[in-house]
Every structure is written in C-alpha cells, then in structure tokens.
Design a protein around this motif. Structure first.
Motif, PDB file in Angstrom:
ATOM      1  N   LEU A 281       0.718  -1.186  -0.040  1.00 25.45           N
ATOM      2  CA  LEU A 281      -0.201   0.150   0.182  1.00 25.45           C
ATOM      3  C   LEU A 281       0.781   1.354   0.052  1.00 25.45           C
ATOM      4  O   LEU A 281       0.540   2.393  -0.520  1.00 25.45           O
ATOM      5  CB  LEU A 281      -1.145   0.077   0.997  1.00 25.45           C
ATOM      6  N   MET A 282       2.028   1.208   0.732  1.00 24.25           N
ATOM      7  CA  MET A 282       2.884   2.367   0.608  1.00 24.25           C
ATOM      8  C   MET A 282       3.460   2.589  -0.727  1.00 24.25           C
ATOM      9  O   MET A 282       3.478   3.690  -1.319  1.00 24.25           O
ATOM     10  CB  MET A 282       4.071   2.142   1.664  1.00 24.25           C
ATOM     11  N   SER A 283       3.660   1.521  -1.372  1.00 23.12           N
ATOM     12  CA  SER A 283       4.324   1.620  -2.642  1.00 23.12           C
ATOM     13  C   SER A 283       3.028   2.215  -3.887  1.00 23.12           C
ATOM     14  O   SER A 283       3.648   2.920  -4.554  1.00 23.12           O
ATOM     15  CB  SER A 283       4.747  -0.052  -3.428  1.00 23.12           C
ATOM     16  N   LEU A 284       1.926   1.789  -3.559  1.00 22.07           N
ATOM     17  CA  LEU A 284       0.704   2.467  -4.116  1.00 22.07           C
ATOM     18  C   LEU A 284       0.840   3.790  -4.114  1.00 22.07           C
ATOM     19  O   LEU A 284       0.363   4.676  -5.038  1.00 22.07           O
ATOM     20  CB  LEU A 284      -0.354   1.533  -3.835  1.00 22.07           C
ATOM     21  N   ALA A 285       0.873   4.322  -2.812  1.00 21.11           N
ATOM     22  CA  ALA A 285       0.735   5.866  -2.614  1.00 21.11           C
ATOM     23  C   ALA A 285       1.956   6.384  -3.075  1.00 21.11           C
ATOM     24  O   ALA A 285       1.588   7.493  -3.802  1.00 21.11           O
ATOM     25  CB  ALA A 285       0.917   5.938  -1.022  1.00 21.11           C
ATOM     26  N   TYR A 286       3.094   5.884  -3.238  1.00 16.55           N
ATOM     27  CA  TYR A 286       4.356   6.462  -4.065  1.00 16.55           C
ATOM     28  C   TYR A 286       4.098   6.325  -5.489  1.00 16.55           C
ATOM     29  O   TYR A 286       4.356   7.593  -6.081  1.00 16.55           O
ATOM     30  CB  TYR A 286       5.621   5.689  -3.595  1.00 16.55           C
ATOM     31  N   CYS A 287       3.419   5.569  -5.935  1.00 16.42           N
ATOM     32  CA  CYS A 287       3.172   5.337  -7.251  1.00 16.42           C
ATOM     33  C   CYS A 287       1.958   6.588  -7.669  1.00 16.42           C
ATOM     34  O   CYS A 287       2.325   7.260  -8.709  1.00 16.42           O
ATOM     35  CB  CYS A 287       2.457   4.068  -7.806  1.00 16.42           C
ATOM     36  N   ALA A 288       1.152   6.821  -6.909  1.00 15.50           N
ATOM     37  CA  ALA A 288       0.102   7.716  -7.124  1.00 15.50           C
ATOM     38  C   ALA A 288       0.814   9.250  -7.035  1.00 15.50           C
ATOM     39  O   ALA A 288       0.391  10.063  -7.851  1.00 15.50           O
ATOM     40  CB  ALA A 288      -0.943   7.723  -6.083  1.00 15.50           C
ATOM     41  N   LEU A 289       1.703   9.318  -6.186  1.00 17.31           N
ATOM     42  CA  LEU A 289       2.195  10.694  -5.897  1.00 17.31           C
ATOM     43  C   LEU A 289       3.158  10.771  -7.427  1.00 17.31           C
ATOM     44  O   LEU A 289       3.197  11.933  -7.848  1.00 17.31           O
ATOM     45  CB  LEU A 289       3.176  10.704  -4.931  1.00 17.31           C
ATOM     46  N   ALA A 290       3.718   9.805  -7.808  1.00 17.11           N
ATOM     47  CA  ALA A 290       4.502  10.006  -9.056  1.00 17.11           C
ATOM     48  C   ALA A 290       3.609  10.437 -10.134  1.00 17.11           C
ATOM     49  O   ALA A 290       4.203  11.161 -11.027  1.00 17.11           O
ATOM     50  CB  ALA A 290       5.539   8.906  -9.327  1.00 17.11           C
ATOM     51  N   ILE A 291       2.628   9.665 -10.237  1.00 16.15           N
ATOM     52  CA  ILE A 291       1.739   9.905 -11.433  1.00 16.15           C
ATOM     53  C   ILE A 291       1.273  11.436 -11.287  1.00 16.15           C
ATOM     54  O   ILE A 291       0.946  12.054 -12.052  1.00 16.15           O
ATOM     55  CB  ILE A 291       0.820   8.925 -11.459  1.00 16.15           C
TER      56      ILE A 291
ATOM     57  N   PHE B 102       2.671  14.045  -9.892  1.00  8.45           N
ATOM     58  CA  PHE B 102       3.701  14.974 -10.432  1.00  8.45           C
ATOM     59  C   PHE B 102       3.932  14.869 -11.809  1.00  8.45           C
ATOM     60  O   PHE B 102       3.990  15.849 -12.376  1.00  8.45           O
ATOM     61  CB  PHE B 102       5.099  14.490  -9.576  1.00  8.45           C
ATOM     62  N   LEU B 103       3.711  13.664 -12.391  1.00 11.48           N
ATOM     63  CA  LEU B 103       4.097  13.525 -13.767  1.00 11.48           C
ATOM     64  C   LEU B 103       2.823  14.235 -14.598  1.00 11.48           C
ATOM     65  O   LEU B 103       3.329  14.973 -15.663  1.00 11.48           O
ATOM     66  CB  LEU B 103       3.953  12.218 -14.074  1.00 11.48           C
ATOM     67  N   ILE B 104       1.692  14.215 -14.094  1.00  5.35           N
ATOM     68  CA  ILE B 104       0.521  14.961 -14.603  1.00  5.35           C
ATOM     69  C   ILE B 104       0.807  16.678 -14.815  1.00  5.35           C
ATOM     70  O   ILE B 104       0.344  17.281 -15.627  1.00  5.35           O
ATOM     71  CB  ILE B 104      -0.669  14.698 -14.095  1.00  5.35           C
ATOM     72  N   LEU B 105       1.091  17.135 -13.445  1.00  2.88           N
ATOM     73  CA  LEU B 105       1.181  18.270 -13.246  1.00  2.88           C
ATOM     74  C   LEU B 105       2.383  18.974 -14.048  1.00  2.88           C
ATOM     75  O   LEU B 105       2.226  19.850 -14.809  1.00  2.88           O
ATOM     76  CB  LEU B 105       1.495  18.595 -11.743  1.00  2.88           C
ATOM     77  N   LEU B 106       3.439  18.152 -14.144  1.00  2.00           N
ATOM     78  CA  LEU B 106       4.672  18.565 -14.939  1.00  2.00           C
ATOM     79  C   LEU B 106       4.433  18.587 -16.293  1.00  2.00           C
ATOM     80  O   LEU B 106       4.692  19.583 -17.083  1.00  2.00           O
ATOM     81  CB  LEU B 106       5.894  17.509 -14.627  1.00  2.00           C
ATOM     82  N   LEU B 107       3.736  17.429 -16.910  1.00  2.00           N
ATOM     83  CA  LEU B 107       3.248  17.510 -18.335  1.00  2.00           C
ATOM     84  C   LEU B 107       2.254  18.512 -18.741  1.00  2.00           C
ATOM     85  O   LEU B 107       2.309  19.146 -19.843  1.00  2.00           O
ATOM     86  CB  LEU B 107       2.915  15.923 -18.822  1.00  2.00           C
TER      87      LEU B 107
ATOM     88  N   PHE C   8      11.784  10.394 -15.702  1.00  2.00           N
ATOM     89  CA  PHE C   8      12.102   9.690 -14.403  1.00  2.00           C
ATOM     90  C   PHE C   8      10.867   9.481 -13.628  1.00  2.00           C
ATOM     91  O   PHE C   8      10.836   8.272 -12.914  1.00  2.00           O
ATOM     92  CB  PHE C   8      13.145  10.434 -13.677  1.00  2.00           C
ATOM     93  N   ALA C   9       9.741  10.526 -13.561  1.00  2.00           N
ATOM     94  CA  ALA C   9       8.647  10.232 -12.768  1.00  2.00           C
ATOM     95  C   ALA C   9       7.851   8.978 -13.340  1.00  2.00           C
ATOM     96  O   ALA C   9       7.423   8.307 -12.484  1.00  2.00           O
ATOM     97  CB  ALA C   9       8.044  11.529 -12.909  1.00  2.00           C
ATOM     98  N   ALA C  10       7.747   8.928 -14.822  1.00  2.00           N
ATOM     99  CA  ALA C  10       7.048   7.792 -15.129  1.00  2.00           C
ATOM    100  C   ALA C  10       7.734   6.365 -14.923  1.00  2.00           C
ATOM    101  O   ALA C  10       6.932   5.366 -14.657  1.00  2.00           O
ATOM    102  CB  ALA C  10       6.834   7.962 -16.939  1.00  2.00           C
ATOM    103  N   THR C  11       9.076   6.303 -14.994  1.00  2.00           N
ATOM    104  CA  THR C  11       9.721   5.234 -14.647  1.00  2.00           C
ATOM    105  C   THR C  11       9.543   4.817 -12.941  1.00  2.00           C
ATOM    106  O   THR C  11       9.296   3.522 -13.065  1.00  2.00           O
ATOM    107  CB  THR C  11      11.271   5.185 -15.067  1.00  2.00           C
ATOM    108  N   TYR C  12       9.709   5.616 -12.286  1.00  2.00           N
ATOM    109  CA  TYR C  12       9.488   5.317 -10.838  1.00  2.00           C
ATOM    110  C   TYR C  12       8.050   5.105 -10.630  1.00  2.00           C
ATOM    111  O   TYR C  12       7.652   3.894  -9.778  1.00  2.00           O
ATOM    112  CB  TYR C  12       9.808   6.778 -10.097  1.00  2.00           C
ATOM    113  N   ALA C  13       7.064   5.637 -11.341  1.00  2.00           N
ATOM    114  CA  ALA C  13       5.627   5.209 -11.176  1.00  2.00           C
ATOM    115  C   ALA C  13       5.406   3.681 -11.579  1.00  2.00           C
ATOM    116  O   ALA C  13       4.766   2.980 -10.859  1.00  2.00           O
ATOM    117  CB  ALA C  13       4.747   6.181 -11.942  1.00  2.00           C
TER     118      ALA C  13
END
Length: 107
Positions: free
Chosen positions: A13-23, A25-30, A74-79
């Motif tokens: 669940l922590m990994s899922l939360a990190y994935c959601a944050l990376a996504i 960030f990716l959406i905001l950046l793009l 990098f954010a996409a790869t991390y997600a």
C-alpha cells in the motif's frame, strides 16, 4: 493471513501511494510543459509560490524544458517501478519480495 503477509500488504500500500504521487507529479509537470514547452523550472515554481527569492529563481531558471522532460521520464519510470512492486507484494509473489528488496537497495 499470516503476520508476515499483512506486513507485505502494508508495504504494498505504501508503494501504491508512492506510485500515485509520482503519477500526480507527472500529470502536473506534463500539463505545465503542454502550456509552456520552453518553460523553466524557475517559472514553474514561481507559478506555485510567488515568494521565491530572485537568486533561487535565477538558479532554477537554468533548468530548461529538456530537463523538465527528463524529470517527467524519471517520474514515469518511478511510477511503473512502484506499480510493479505493489502488484508483486499485494499478490504475495516471491518475485515481488525480490523486486522490493532490489528497489530498497537502490536507495
């Protein structure tokens, strides 16, 4: 369910939360790069916080669109990495434990 399995699901669940944050960030950046393809990191942060000192804006102004696109990659790869880790741990797969161990070793 064993105690070890519950712990692994908590880590998942922590990994899922990190994935959601990376996504996010990716959406905001793009979204920013779609409006300003030649924008800089200083301009991006200035939009979010108007109180940045001039020296900080000048330093962050060095990071151009290429650097922001690289950050998006990098954010996409991390997600994707965190999503794979989440799936493996949630399904209690052995490869999920190994993948989690390798991702922790990177840090």
């Amino acid at each position: 369910m064993r105690k070890e399995d519950r712990i692994l699901r908590g880590i998942a669940l922590m990994s899922l939360a990190y994935c959601a944050l990376a996504i996010l960030f990716l959406i905001l950046l793009l979204g920013y790069l779609a409006k300003n393809p030649d924008g800089t990191l200083g301009e991006l942060l200035s939009e979010w916080d108007r109180r940045l000192p001039g020296g900080v804006k000048a330093f962050l102004g060095r990071f151009s669109g290429f650097h922001l696109y690289l950050g998006a990659c990098f954010a996409a790869t991390y997600a994707v990495m965190r999503a794979i880790e989440f799936y493996g741990l949630w399904r209690l797969r052995n490869w999920g434990r190994i993948f989690c161990s390798l991702s922790v070793a990177v840090y």
